[in-house]
Scaffold this active site. Structure first.
Site, PDB file in Angstrom:
ATOM      1  N   LYS A  39     -10.033  -7.592   7.029  1.00 13.05           N
ATOM      2  CA  LYS A  39      -9.137  -7.218   8.129  1.00 13.05           C
ATOM      3  C   LYS A  39      -9.746  -7.776   9.404  1.00 13.05           C
ATOM      4  CE  LYS A  39      -7.596  -2.769   6.238  1.00 13.05           C
ATOM      5  NZ  LYS A  39      -7.788  -1.299   6.340  1.00 13.05           N
ATOM      6  N   ASP A  88      -7.108   2.861  -3.368  1.00 16.62           N
ATOM      7  CA  ASP A  88      -7.886   2.880  -2.126  1.00 16.62           C
ATOM      8  C   ASP A  88      -8.158   4.329  -1.744  1.00 16.62           C
ATOM      9  OD1 ASP A  88      -9.034   2.490   0.348  1.00 16.62           O
ATOM     10  OD2 ASP A  88      -7.278   1.534   1.267  1.00 16.62           O
ATOM     11  N   ASP A 122     -13.836  -2.032   2.199  1.00 12.13           N
ATOM     12  CA  ASP A 122     -12.973  -2.203   3.362  1.00 12.13           C
ATOM     13  C   ASP A 122     -13.785  -1.749   4.585  1.00 12.13           C
ATOM     14  OD1 ASP A 122     -11.101  -1.886   5.423  1.00 12.13           O
ATOM     15  OD2 ASP A 122      -9.669  -0.720   4.267  1.00 12.13           O
ATOM     16  N   LYS A 162      -2.888   4.926  -2.653  1.00 10.13           N
ATOM     17  CA  LYS A 162      -3.886   5.696  -1.922  1.00 10.13           C
ATOM     18  C   LYS A 162      -4.283   6.872  -2.800  1.00 10.13           C
ATOM     19  CE  LYS A 162      -4.139   3.548   2.086  1.00 10.13           C
ATOM     20  NZ  LYS A 162      -5.411   2.992   2.592  1.00 10.13           N
ATOM     21  N   GLU A 214     -11.050   0.551  -4.044  1.00  8.99           N
ATOM     22  CA  GLU A 214     -11.414   0.209  -2.667  1.00  8.99           C
ATOM     23  C   GLU A 214     -12.065   1.396  -1.962  1.00  8.99           C
ATOM     24  OE1 GLU A 214      -7.947  -1.242  -0.614  1.00  8.99           O
ATOM     25  OE2 GLU A 214      -8.883  -1.183   1.367  1.00  8.99           O
ATOM     26  N   GLY A 228      -4.353  -4.691   5.682  1.00  2.00           N
ATOM     27  CA  GLY A 228      -3.358  -4.469   6.734  1.00  2.00           C
ATOM     28  C   GLY A 228      -3.637  -3.167   7.454  1.00  2.00           C
ATOM     29  N   LYS A 267      -0.827  -0.921  -4.522  1.00  4.41           N
ATOM     30  CA  LYS A 267      -2.078  -0.201  -4.195  1.00  4.41           C
ATOM     31  C   LYS A 267      -1.734   1.246  -3.922  1.00  4.41           C
ATOM     32  CE  LYS A 267      -4.688  -0.108   0.064  1.00  4.41           C
ATOM     33  NZ  LYS A 267      -5.409  -0.904   1.086  1.00  4.41           N
ATOM     34  N   SER A 278       0.858  -1.179   0.000  1.00  4.89           N
ATOM     35  CA  SER A 278       0.000   0.000   0.000  1.00  4.89           C
ATOM     36  C   SER A 278       0.899   1.236   0.000  1.00  4.89           C
ATOM     37  CB  SER A 278      -0.879  -0.037   1.254  1.00  4.89           C
ATOM     38  OG  SER A 278      -1.695   1.102   1.339  1.00  4.89           O
TER      39      SER A 278
HETATM   40  O1  OSB Z   1      -7.446   1.396   4.162  1.00  9.58           O
HETATM   41  O2  OSB Z   1      -6.306  -0.353   3.912  1.00  9.58           O
HETATM   42  C1  OSB Z   1      -6.483   0.717   4.472  1.00  9.58           C
HETATM   43  C2  OSB Z   1      -3.562   1.450   6.807  1.00  9.58           C
HETATM   44  C3  OSB Z   1      -4.229   1.967   7.904  1.00  9.58           C
HETATM   45  C4  OSB Z   1      -5.584   2.111   7.847  1.00  9.58           C
HETATM   46  C5  OSB Z   1      -6.292   1.731   6.715  1.00  9.58           C
HETATM   47  C6  OSB Z   1      -5.631   1.187   5.619  1.00  9.58           C
HETATM   48  C7  OSB Z   1      -4.238   1.084   5.660  1.00  9.58           C
HETATM   49  C8  OSB Z   1      -3.433   0.611   4.547  1.00  9.58           C
HETATM   50  C9  OSB Z   1      -2.085   0.026   4.874  1.00  9.58           C
HETATM   51  O3  OSB Z   1      -3.765   0.724   3.386  1.00  9.58           O
HETATM   52  C10 OSB Z   1      -2.085  -1.438   4.695  1.00  9.58           C
HETATM   53  C11 OSB Z   1      -0.854  -2.097   5.284  1.00  9.58           C
HETATM   54  O4  OSB Z   1      -0.782  -2.308   6.512  1.00  9.58           O
HETATM   55  O5  OSB Z   1       0.029  -2.442   4.513  1.00  9.58           O
HETATM   56 MG    MG Z   2      -8.561   0.337   2.724  1.00  8.56          MG
END
Ligand code: OSB
Ligand code: MG
Length: 368
Positions: free
Chosen positions: A263, A189, A239, A163, A214, A291, A161, A135
């Site tokens: 998750k 995402d 999510d 953001k 996402e 994650g 991925k 991510s």
């Molecule tokens: O939306 O997936 C998410 C991290 C913190 C809170 C929400 C998200 C995330 C990530 C990181 O995208 C995922 C990771 O731990 O690699």
């Molecule tokens: Mg997410």
């Protein structure tokens, strides 16, 4: 299983680089760890709540409070037949799934260690290694994003991925696509950053050949996702909206999503996460393991979950080095874009006592 003591420990973990999402920038993690001491041995769980209630309503100090005041008293009061009984034991407490998940994971870890069974085997895992994605946060500029992605591609990550948020979407996506080609598995995402006024804009994401988009809209707004899914070809993935197996089934049946990010913390634990996996499999919906910037402790359990058969897309199960220079467990190291599924009993790894003590900021012990 008789729970004699529950330790709540907070640790401070600096991130290797700031992680910016549509809900804010994380530069360090303030993490709550749960350790249970039982008559059959000890167990560990990591609470995924962030420092502030910006991803979900939970936050680390609130999780610690609800554990101290409501959840832990219920488990030290009387023996538990199994970690499976925690959910009904604490069902009077509404929500607080991340707090419940951390306690359940610690109990499961103790129970499985005593039974010499790995979490992966217990949950029904079928793989001994899992495909890993990464991510990638919102960067200061498009060239800096491309450089960061190049580093991950060179490390072997099998899926990227990005953001995104309004103002940081088509341009960075197109730049990454142009630089790394059409074969790169790429997804985005939004962490709820869009509204239905953006439907036409989001339809343009179809040109980028994404694996999925996402959670573009608010957690509670299933209908907005139904509308988007009917508008675009890119698969919609949820999510934040998926807080249980029932909510996953409901969202899928309504046509809000065709992929689910699982998750364990968000749904109340690994047992419910496995049920999310099961309902998605029954409805023909692929899942992947999300994650929450976990340490090696939470990461070990996530990798175990990702070994279940329905996890057919690479997860946010990156190596320890993605977030931490020094992990509190033996680090997870990428091997050909994959991580090995822990085979040891319980969640697989234990914190390294010397590292753990160095990063600990507070500790409390709770007894009956
Ligand atoms: O939306 O997936 C998410 C991290 C913190 C809170 C929400 C998200 C995330 C990530 C990181 O995208 C995922 C990771 O731990 O690699
Ligand atoms: Mg997410």
């Amino acid at each position: 299983m008789k729970v004699e003591m529950v330790e709540l420990r907070r640790i401070a973990m600096p991130l290797v680089r700031p992680f910016r999402t549509s809900f804010g920038t994380q530069t360090a993690r303030d993490i709550l760890l749960v350790r249970v001491v039982t008559d059959v041995g000890e167990g560990w769980g990591e609470c995924v709540a962030l420092a502030d209630p910006v991803y979900s309503s939970e936050y680390v100090a609130g999780a610690q409070q609800v554990l101290r005041q409501y959840l832990v008293p219920q488990v030290v009061a009387a023996p538990l037949g199994s970690a499976r009984q925690l959910a009904s034991r604490v069902s009077a407490v509404i929500g607080h799934r991340m707090a419940k998940a951390a306690l359940e994971t610690a109990l499961l870890d103790a129970e499985l260690r005593a039974a010499s069974l790995s979490l992966a085997a217990y949950l029904g895992g079928v793989r001994d290694r899992v495909d890993c994605g990464v991510s990638v946060g919102i960067a200061p500029s498009v060239p800096e994003l491309v450089d960061e992605v190049r580093g991950y591609v060179e490390q072997g990550y099998r899926r990227i991925k990005l953001k995104v948020e309004p103002g940081w979407d088509l341009e960075p996506m197109a730049a990454v696509r142009a630089e790394f080609g059409d074969d790169l598995l790429l997804q985005v995402d939004a962490n709820t950053a869009y509204t239905t006024t953006d439907l036409r804009h989001l339809a343009r994401f179809d040109d980028l050949g994404l694996l999925l988009i996402e959670q573009p809209f608010a957690e509670e707004d299933i209908e907005a996702h139904v509308r988007l899914a009917a508008t675009i070809a890119t698969p919609v993935c949820l999510d934040e909206s998926v807080v249980s197996a029932a909510s996953a089934a409901d969202a899928i049946r309504r046509g809000a999503c065709s992929v689910v990010n699982v998750k364990a913390g968000r749904v109340g634990g690994y047992l419910e996460a496995a049920r999310v996996h099961d309902v998605c499999a029954a409805l023909g919906v692929p899942v992947w393991c999300g994650g929450m910037l976990e340490t090696g402790l939470g990461r070990a359990a996530n990798v175990a979950l990702a070994s279940l058969p329905g996890f057919t897309l690479p997860g946010d199960t990156s190596a320890s080095s993605r977030f931490y220079r020094e992990d509190i467990t033996e680090p997870f190291v990428l091997e050909d874009g994959r991580l090995p599924v822990p085979q040891g009993p319980g969640i697989g790894g234990l914190p390294l006592p010397e590292v753990l003590d160095r990063v600990t900021t507070s500790r409390e012990e709770l007894r009956a």
